[in-house]
Motif scaffolding. Structure first.
Motif, PDB file in Angstrom:
ATOM      1  N   VAL A 226      26.123  58.950  44.667  1.00 40.09           N
ATOM      2  CA  VAL A 226      26.494  58.876  43.908  1.00 40.09           C
ATOM      3  C   VAL A 226      26.905  60.302  42.729  1.00 40.09           C
ATOM      4  O   VAL A 226      27.112  59.965  42.098  1.00 40.09           O
ATOM      5  N   ASP A 229      29.239  62.410  43.212  1.00 37.50           N
ATOM      6  CA  ASP A 229      30.828  62.403  42.490  1.00 37.50           C
ATOM      7  C   ASP A 229      30.121  62.617  41.465  1.00 37.50           C
ATOM      8  O   ASP A 229      31.577  62.301  40.372  1.00 37.50           O
ATOM      9  N   ARG A 230      29.283  62.381  40.875  1.00 35.01           N
ATOM     10  CA  ARG A 230      29.259  61.993  39.417  1.00 35.01           C
ATOM     11  C   ARG A 230      29.549  64.064  38.991  1.00 35.01           C
ATOM     12  O   ARG A 230      29.405  63.934  37.530  1.00 35.01           O
ATOM     13  N   ALA A 286      25.789  57.602  34.150  1.00 35.72           N
ATOM     14  CA  ALA A 286      26.777  59.045  33.883  1.00 35.72           C
ATOM     15  C   ALA A 286      25.955  60.270  33.396  1.00 35.72           C
ATOM     16  O   ALA A 286      26.233  61.768  33.350  1.00 35.72           O
ATOM     17  N   TYR A 291      19.683  59.010  35.742  1.00 38.30           N
ATOM     18  CA  TYR A 291      20.176  58.769  37.318  1.00 38.30           C
ATOM     19  C   TYR A 291      18.864  59.723  37.975  1.00 38.30           C
ATOM     20  O   TYR A 291      17.966  58.967  38.691  1.00 38.30           O
ATOM     21  N   TYR A 350      30.247  52.174  41.856  1.00 42.06           N
ATOM     22  CA  TYR A 350      28.550  51.797  42.140  1.00 42.06           C
ATOM     23  C   TYR A 350      28.293  51.952  41.257  1.00 42.06           C
ATOM     24  O   TYR A 350      27.225  51.058  41.934  1.00 42.06           O
TER      25      TYR A 350
END
Length: 384
Positions: A226, A229-230, A286, A291, A350
């Motif tokens: 994740v 991919d971000r 995002a 995160y 996700y």
């Protein structure tokens, strides 16, 4: 002394715990490597990890009711030695069906060794602190592994990961063969041939741990993906994994220090809810900062909560049989996690992991609420 085991025996238990719990440390790199270097999709990569964990569940479920501390040493050594051999073979192939078979069988051999390791820890004089001690060792191992594995795999290729796994298993086998605690000198008296049933309350704890294990593996399997991919970048995501390893040093000693200060049941009821909230942040953010903050403490919540669960449940069943089933508790959920996570990610993105984690967290919290507030240590004569 923290438990009734010698320092040499404790060192062997630490190394065996690190080898057997390699999935708790390596899942993000494991699944990420299968996707990035073996070119499997999310569901295929998740299934391979699930087959390993499913094999461990099968081995633990079959061995735990028959746990005998007298034979634990050779079972641990043989299981880890076979795992080292199987991972070495896995490094030689990219064939999916062969990798699937190797993952499943390796899960069985690793689960065998981990079951007798946890059963042996549970028969120490203070299972809560004993499990905290091996948890500290796992935190140190996580730093070393997560700091070295991603760059090594990036430089040398995907098969490097399986060679690393083989090396870890070989160390576990050697430590078990040379220094695994002997029941007749280090632990409680021999388990009676009369085996009373596992206390009913323990089954609620087993269900709660399984739910937490499912959330842990479902999320942890895609923690690296994740972030990548971000667009956070390999260096930043690797930094988060290293930070996670350092944070993992804290929960086990903290759990040992707070053993007498926090009611175990309260910790168990709160842990799954905190875990679920962290999943919501990791999978919906995002931005890098939220995160990174949530991901770095994610595994620590499981380690802290499980230490309290291990101590409380080991005191409810002093034979060690219930805690020999610890891999089955953790990995029943964990075996479903990678394939479930891969299916959710592939189908709904996700963000779909968050609501599922919340539902599982509420279920786990309810299960833990059925445990007693405290468990009195049964007299050792009951085990003789």
């Amino acid at each position: 002394m923290i438990t009734s085991y010698s320092k040499r025996g404790l060192a062997a238990l630490m190394l065996a715990h690190c080898a057997g719990m390699i999935d708790l440390v390596a899942l993000p790199v494991w699944v990420g490597t299968l996707v990035a270097y073996y070119h499997f999709d999310a569901r295929q990569a998740g299934l391979l990890a699930s087959l390993f964990l499913g094999g461990a569940v099968l081995a633990s479920a079959m061995l735990a009711p028959r746990f005998d501390p007298e034979t634990a040493r050779w079972k641990a050594a043989i299981g880890f030695a076979l795992s080292a051999l199987l991972f070495t073979v896995a490094a030689q192939t990219h064939h999916y069906l062969l990798l699937a078979l190797l993952h499943a069988v390796c899960g069985i051999t690793t689960g065998l060794s981990l079951s007798v390791t946890h059963g042996t820890i549970a028969r120490g004089s203070n299972p809560h602190r004993g499990f905290a001690l091996v948890g500290i060792a796992l935190g140190v191992f996580a730093i070393l592994f997560l700091g070295s594995a991603p760059p090594l795999v990036a430089h040398l290729g995907g098969s490097t990961l399986f060679y690393l796994f083989a090396g870890v298993m070989a160390v576990g086998a050697l430590a078990s063969a040379l220094a695994f605690p002997r029941a007749e000198t280090d632990g409680l008296p021999r388990v009676s041939t009369v085996r009373p049933p596992v206390p009913r309350q323990v089954w609620y704890g087993i269900a709660g741990i399984a739910c937490m294990g499912l959330v842990q593996s479902m999320t942890f399997s895609f923690l690296e993906r994740v972030g990548s991919d971000r667009g956070f970048g390999l260096q930043a995501v690797t930094g988060v994994l290293i930070a996670l390893g350092f944070v993992n040093l804290l929960p086990a000693p903290l759990a040992a220090l707070l053993e007498k200060r926090l009611p175990a049941r309260n910790v168990l009821m709160a842990g799954p809810l905190v875990q679920a909230l962290l999943v919501l942040v990791i999978m919906s953010s995002a931005r890098f900062a939220p995160y990174a903050a949530a991901a770095s403490v994610f595994a620590a919540v499981m380690i802290f909560t499980h230490t309290f669960a291990f101590g409380l449940m080991a005191r409810l069943d002093r034979s060690g049989r219930a805690m020999a089933a610890t891999p089955a508790m953790l990995m029943t959920g964990a075996a479903i996690g990678p394939i479930l996570g891969g299916t959710l990610v592939q189908g709904w993105g996700y963000g779909s992991l968050g609501p599922v984690a919340l539902a599982l967290g509420l279920t786990a919290s309810f299960c833990f609420s059925r445990l007693p507030r405290a468990a009195a240590v049964q007299p050792q004569e009951a085990l003789a």
